[in-house]
Design a protein around this motif. Structure first.
Motif, PDB file in Angstrom:
ATOM      1  N   SER A 133       0.826  -1.213   0.000  1.00 23.38           N
ATOM      2  CA  SER A 133       0.000   0.000   0.000  1.00 23.38           C
ATOM      3  C   SER A 133       0.856   1.257   0.000  1.00 23.38           C
ATOM      4  O   SER A 133       0.477   2.277  -0.580  1.00 23.38           O
ATOM      5  CB  SER A 133      -0.940  -0.008   1.210  1.00 23.38           C
ATOM      6  OG  SER A 133      -0.201  -0.078   2.427  1.00 23.38           O
ATOM      7  N   VAL A 134       2.024   1.208   0.632  1.00 26.69           N
ATOM      8  CA  VAL A 134       2.928   2.357   0.668  1.00 26.69           C
ATOM      9  C   VAL A 134       3.359   2.744  -0.740  1.00 26.69           C
ATOM     10  O   VAL A 134       3.345   3.919  -1.125  1.00 26.69           O
ATOM     11  CB  VAL A 134       4.165   2.038   1.529  1.00 26.69           C
ATOM     12  CG1 VAL A 134       5.197   3.150   1.405  1.00 26.69           C
ATOM     13  CG2 VAL A 134       3.767   1.845   2.978  1.00 26.69           C
ATOM     14  N   ASN A 135       3.732   1.744  -1.540  1.00 29.00           N
ATOM     15  CA  ASN A 135       4.199   2.009  -2.898  1.00 29.00           C
ATOM     16  C   ASN A 135       3.062   2.459  -3.813  1.00 29.00           C
ATOM     17  O   ASN A 135       3.253   3.332  -4.664  1.00 29.00           O
ATOM     18  CB  ASN A 135       4.862   0.744  -3.456  1.00 29.00           C
ATOM     19  CG  ASN A 135       6.069   0.333  -2.637  1.00 29.00           C
ATOM     20  OD1 ASN A 135       6.798   1.167  -2.134  1.00 29.00           O
ATOM     21  ND2 ASN A 135       6.264  -0.966  -2.489  1.00 29.00           N
ATOM     22  N   ARG A 136       1.885   1.863  -3.633  1.00 29.69           N
ATOM     23  CA  ARG A 136       0.735   2.289  -4.440  1.00 29.69           C
ATOM     24  C   ARG A 136       0.375   3.737  -4.119  1.00 29.69           C
ATOM     25  O   ARG A 136       0.012   4.509  -5.009  1.00 29.69           O
ATOM     26  CB  ARG A 136      -0.462   1.373  -4.191  1.00 29.69           C
ATOM     27  CG  ARG A 136      -0.239  -0.072  -4.617  1.00 29.69           C
ATOM     28  CD  ARG A 136      -1.563  -0.809  -4.768  1.00 29.69           C
ATOM     29  NE  ARG A 136      -2.398  -0.723  -3.578  1.00 29.69           N
ATOM     30  CZ  ARG A 136      -2.363  -1.578  -2.567  1.00 29.69           C
ATOM     31  NH1 ARG A 136      -1.521  -2.602  -2.594  1.00 29.69           N
ATOM     32  NH2 ARG A 136      -3.156  -1.442  -1.527  1.00 29.69           N
ATOM     33  N   ARG A 137       0.476   4.096  -2.847  1.00 32.51           N
ATOM     34  CA  ARG A 137       0.179   5.461  -2.443  1.00 32.51           C
ATOM     35  C   ARG A 137       1.176   6.442  -3.050  1.00 32.51           C
ATOM     36  O   ARG A 137       0.809   7.529  -3.493  1.00 32.51           O
ATOM     37  CB  ARG A 137       0.198   5.558  -0.910  1.00 32.51           C
ATOM     38  CG  ARG A 137      -0.032   6.968  -0.360  1.00 32.51           C
ATOM     39  CD  ARG A 137      -1.354   7.534  -0.816  1.00 32.51           C
ATOM     40  NE  ARG A 137      -1.552   8.880  -0.303  1.00 32.51           N
ATOM     41  CZ  ARG A 137      -2.480   9.711  -0.754  1.00 32.51           C
ATOM     42  NH1 ARG A 137      -3.305   9.342  -1.720  1.00 32.51           N
ATOM     43  NH2 ARG A 137      -2.604  10.911  -0.240  1.00 32.51           N
ATOM     44  N   SER A 145      -6.666  11.859 -10.036  1.00 26.97           N
ATOM     45  CA  SER A 145      -7.874  11.051 -10.119  1.00 26.97           C
ATOM     46  C   SER A 145      -7.677   9.754  -9.345  1.00 26.97           C
ATOM     47  O   SER A 145      -6.606   9.483  -8.793  1.00 26.97           O
ATOM     48  CB  SER A 145      -8.207  10.736 -11.584  1.00 26.97           C
ATOM     49  OG  SER A 145      -7.203   9.914 -12.154  1.00 26.97           O
ATOM     50  N   LYS A 146      -8.715   8.932  -9.308  1.00 23.44           N
ATOM     51  CA  LYS A 146      -8.649   7.661  -8.604  1.00 23.44           C
ATOM     52  C   LYS A 146      -8.003   6.570  -9.457  1.00 23.44           C
ATOM     53  O   LYS A 146      -7.760   5.474  -8.974  1.00 23.44           O
ATOM     54  CB  LYS A 146     -10.058   7.228  -8.185  1.00 23.44           C
ATOM     55  CG  LYS A 146     -10.719   8.158  -7.174  1.00 23.44           C
ATOM     56  CD  LYS A 146     -12.087   7.650  -6.768  1.00 23.44           C
ATOM     57  CE  LYS A 146     -12.727   8.566  -5.737  1.00 23.44           C
ATOM     58  NZ  LYS A 146     -14.074   8.092  -5.327  1.00 23.44           N
ATOM     59  N   GLU A 147      -7.754   6.874 -10.714  1.00 21.95           N
ATOM     60  CA  GLU A 147      -7.149   5.877 -11.585  1.00 21.95           C
ATOM     61  C   GLU A 147      -5.671   5.695 -11.257  1.00 21.95           C
ATOM     62  O   GLU A 147      -5.015   6.594 -10.734  1.00 21.95           O
ATOM     63  CB  GLU A 147      -7.308   6.293 -13.055  1.00 21.95           C
ATOM     64  CG  GLU A 147      -8.753   6.361 -13.519  1.00 21.95           C
ATOM     65  CD  GLU A 147      -8.859   6.718 -14.988  1.00 21.95           C
ATOM     66  OE1 GLU A 147      -7.802   6.889 -15.625  1.00 21.95           O
ATOM     67  OE2 GLU A 147      -9.990   6.817 -15.491  1.00 21.95           O
ATOM     68  N   ALA A 148      -5.156   4.515 -11.572  1.00 18.61           N
ATOM     69  CA  ALA A 148      -3.753   4.212 -11.308  1.00 18.61           C
ATOM     70  C   ALA A 148      -2.854   5.109 -12.154  1.00 18.61           C
ATOM     71  O   ALA A 148      -3.164   5.405 -13.309  1.00 18.61           O
ATOM     72  CB  ALA A 148      -3.468   2.745 -11.598  1.00 18.61           C
ATOM     73  N   VAL A 149      -1.761   5.544 -11.566  1.00 13.96           N
ATOM     74  CA  VAL A 149      -0.803   6.400 -12.261  1.00 13.96           C
ATOM     75  C   VAL A 149       0.334   5.523 -12.777  1.00 13.96           C
ATOM     76  O   VAL A 149       1.005   4.843 -11.995  1.00 13.96           O
ATOM     77  CB  VAL A 149      -0.237   7.479 -11.319  1.00 13.96           C
ATOM     78  CG1 VAL A 149       0.785   8.334 -12.046  1.00 13.96           C
ATOM     79  CG2 VAL A 149      -1.370   8.344 -10.775  1.00 13.96           C
ATOM     80  N   HIS A 150       0.537   5.531 -14.090  1.00 10.13           N
ATOM     81  CA  HIS A 150       1.565   4.681 -14.693  1.00 10.13           C
ATOM     82  C   HIS A 150       2.795   5.465 -15.144  1.00 10.13           C
ATOM     83  O   HIS A 150       3.863   4.883 -15.318  1.00 10.13           O
ATOM     84  CB  HIS A 150       0.993   3.918 -15.892  1.00 10.13           C
ATOM     85  CG  HIS A 150      -0.155   3.036 -15.531  1.00 10.13           C
ATOM     86  ND1 HIS A 150      -0.004   1.917 -14.738  1.00 10.13           N
ATOM     87  CD2 HIS A 150      -1.476   3.100 -15.839  1.00 10.13           C
ATOM     88  CE1 HIS A 150      -1.172   1.328 -14.584  1.00 10.13           C
ATOM     89  NE2 HIS A 150      -2.073   2.028 -15.229  1.00 10.13           N
ATOM     90  N   PHE A 165       5.945   4.085 -13.778  1.00 13.33           N
ATOM     91  CA  PHE A 165       5.743   3.289 -12.573  1.00 13.33           C
ATOM     92  C   PHE A 165       5.191   1.927 -12.980  1.00 13.33           C
ATOM     93  O   PHE A 165       4.220   1.857 -13.741  1.00 13.33           O
ATOM     94  CB  PHE A 165       4.739   3.961 -11.631  1.00 13.33           C
ATOM     95  CG  PHE A 165       5.218   5.254 -11.030  1.00 13.33           C
ATOM     96  CD1 PHE A 165       6.342   5.286 -10.219  1.00 13.33           C
ATOM     97  CD2 PHE A 165       4.542   6.435 -11.269  1.00 13.33           C
ATOM     98  CE1 PHE A 165       6.792   6.473  -9.659  1.00 13.33           C
ATOM     99  CE2 PHE A 165       4.973   7.626 -10.712  1.00 13.33           C
ATOM    100  CZ  PHE A 165       6.100   7.650  -9.907  1.00 13.33           C
ATOM    101  N   PHE A 166       5.793   0.856 -12.483  1.00 12.66           N
ATOM    102  CA  PHE A 166       5.231  -0.468 -12.750  1.00 12.66           C
ATOM    103  C   PHE A 166       5.590  -1.420 -11.619  1.00 12.66           C
ATOM    104  O   PHE A 166       6.603  -1.266 -10.940  1.00 12.66           O
ATOM    105  CB  PHE A 166       5.705  -1.017 -14.096  1.00 12.66           C
ATOM    106  CG  PHE A 166       7.196  -1.098 -14.257  1.00 12.66           C
ATOM    107  CD1 PHE A 166       7.878  -2.263 -14.000  1.00 12.66           C
ATOM    108  CD2 PHE A 166       7.921   0.015 -14.688  1.00 12.66           C
ATOM    109  CE1 PHE A 166       9.244  -2.340 -14.156  1.00 12.66           C
ATOM    110  CE2 PHE A 166       9.293  -0.057 -14.850  1.00 12.66           C
ATOM    111  CZ  PHE A 166       9.962  -1.237 -14.579  1.00 12.66           C
ATOM    112  N   SER A 167       4.724  -2.398 -11.434  1.00 12.31           N
ATOM    113  CA  SER A 167       4.919  -3.368 -10.357  1.00 12.31           C
ATOM    114  C   SER A 167       6.015  -4.359 -10.714  1.00 12.31           C
ATOM    115  O   SER A 167       6.209  -4.705 -11.883  1.00 12.31           O
ATOM    116  CB  SER A 167       3.611  -4.120 -10.079  1.00 12.31           C
ATOM    117  OG  SER A 167       2.631  -3.249  -9.572  1.00 12.31           O
TER     118      SER A 167
END
Length: 204
Positions: A133-137, A145-150, A165-167
């Motif tokens: 969650s830390v990294n997603r934040r 927006s609420k969409e994922a930032v890439h 940004f990528f997992s």
């Protein structure tokens, strides 16, 4: 550290395309303890997230009327590693002992690392991390927006590059396996159930 990195990468001998790197972020849990460093006379083991974040945490403790003498011991180590995209470079760039790290606290050290790497002559094309969650934040802080930032513009790139940004793929595979094997999850795709039993039947 920057000079050590430049030597390890043999930066002056690299072509431009060999200077492309990725910044890896990973949090490792450690045992809470204090160690006396005899050469510097300091105690190692307290949280340290850089000057700016240390001042912010100190301010929060004052607002919450928490004793400033009660400095928490680090429970984990947030590590930034530089990895070459087209070279074998693997360099542990910085470590931050922390107790309760958040995306907001990572923001400043992350961009300082990008700035220093770009200043050295590297081209930071992206950052990868696990799904914590830390990294997603941290990634979401770069969007409205609420969409994922890439991706976001890299303000320190001289050639108007984006930073992606990528997992981390191994962590994605691990997460998929854990969800697949979990008895508490019921997975479906196109109206068909995805069961660990299906995988088991392939091997037996």
């Amino acid at each position: 550290v920057d000079e050590q990195l430049a030597r390890a990468a043999a930066l002056t001998t690299l072509h431009e395309w060999q200077k492309c790197v990725i910044l890896l972020l990973d949090e490792m849990h450690i045992k809470e303890n204090l160690i006396y460093e005899k050469h510097s006379g300091s105690l190692i083991g307290f949280t340290n997230l850089g000057d700016v974040n240390n001042h912010l945490i100190s301010f929060e403790r004052k607002v919450d009327h928490t004793s400033l003498d009660d400095v928490p011991l680090a429970k984990s180590m947030m590590t930034f590693m530089v990895r070459g995209l087209f070279t074998t470079l693997q360099f542990p760039y910085s470590q931050f002992p922390c107790a309760n790290v958040s995306g907001e606290l990572l923001f400043d050290p992350f961009w300082e690392a990008v700035y220093r790497l770009e200043r050295c002559g590297f081209k930071v094309l992206g950052a990868t991390f696990d799904g914590a969650s830390v990294n997603r934040r941290l990634a979401k802080l770069h969007g409205s927006s609420k969409e994922a930032v890439h991706k976001v513009p890299n303000p320190y790139a001289t050639d108007k590059r984006d930073l992606l940004f990528f997992s981390d793929p191994p962590h994605l595979i691990k997460t998929t396996r854990n969800c697949w094997a979990s008895k508490c999850r019921d997975l479906w795709c196109n109206g068909k159930q995805i069961s660990w039993r299906h995988l088991h039947s392939l091997y037996h």
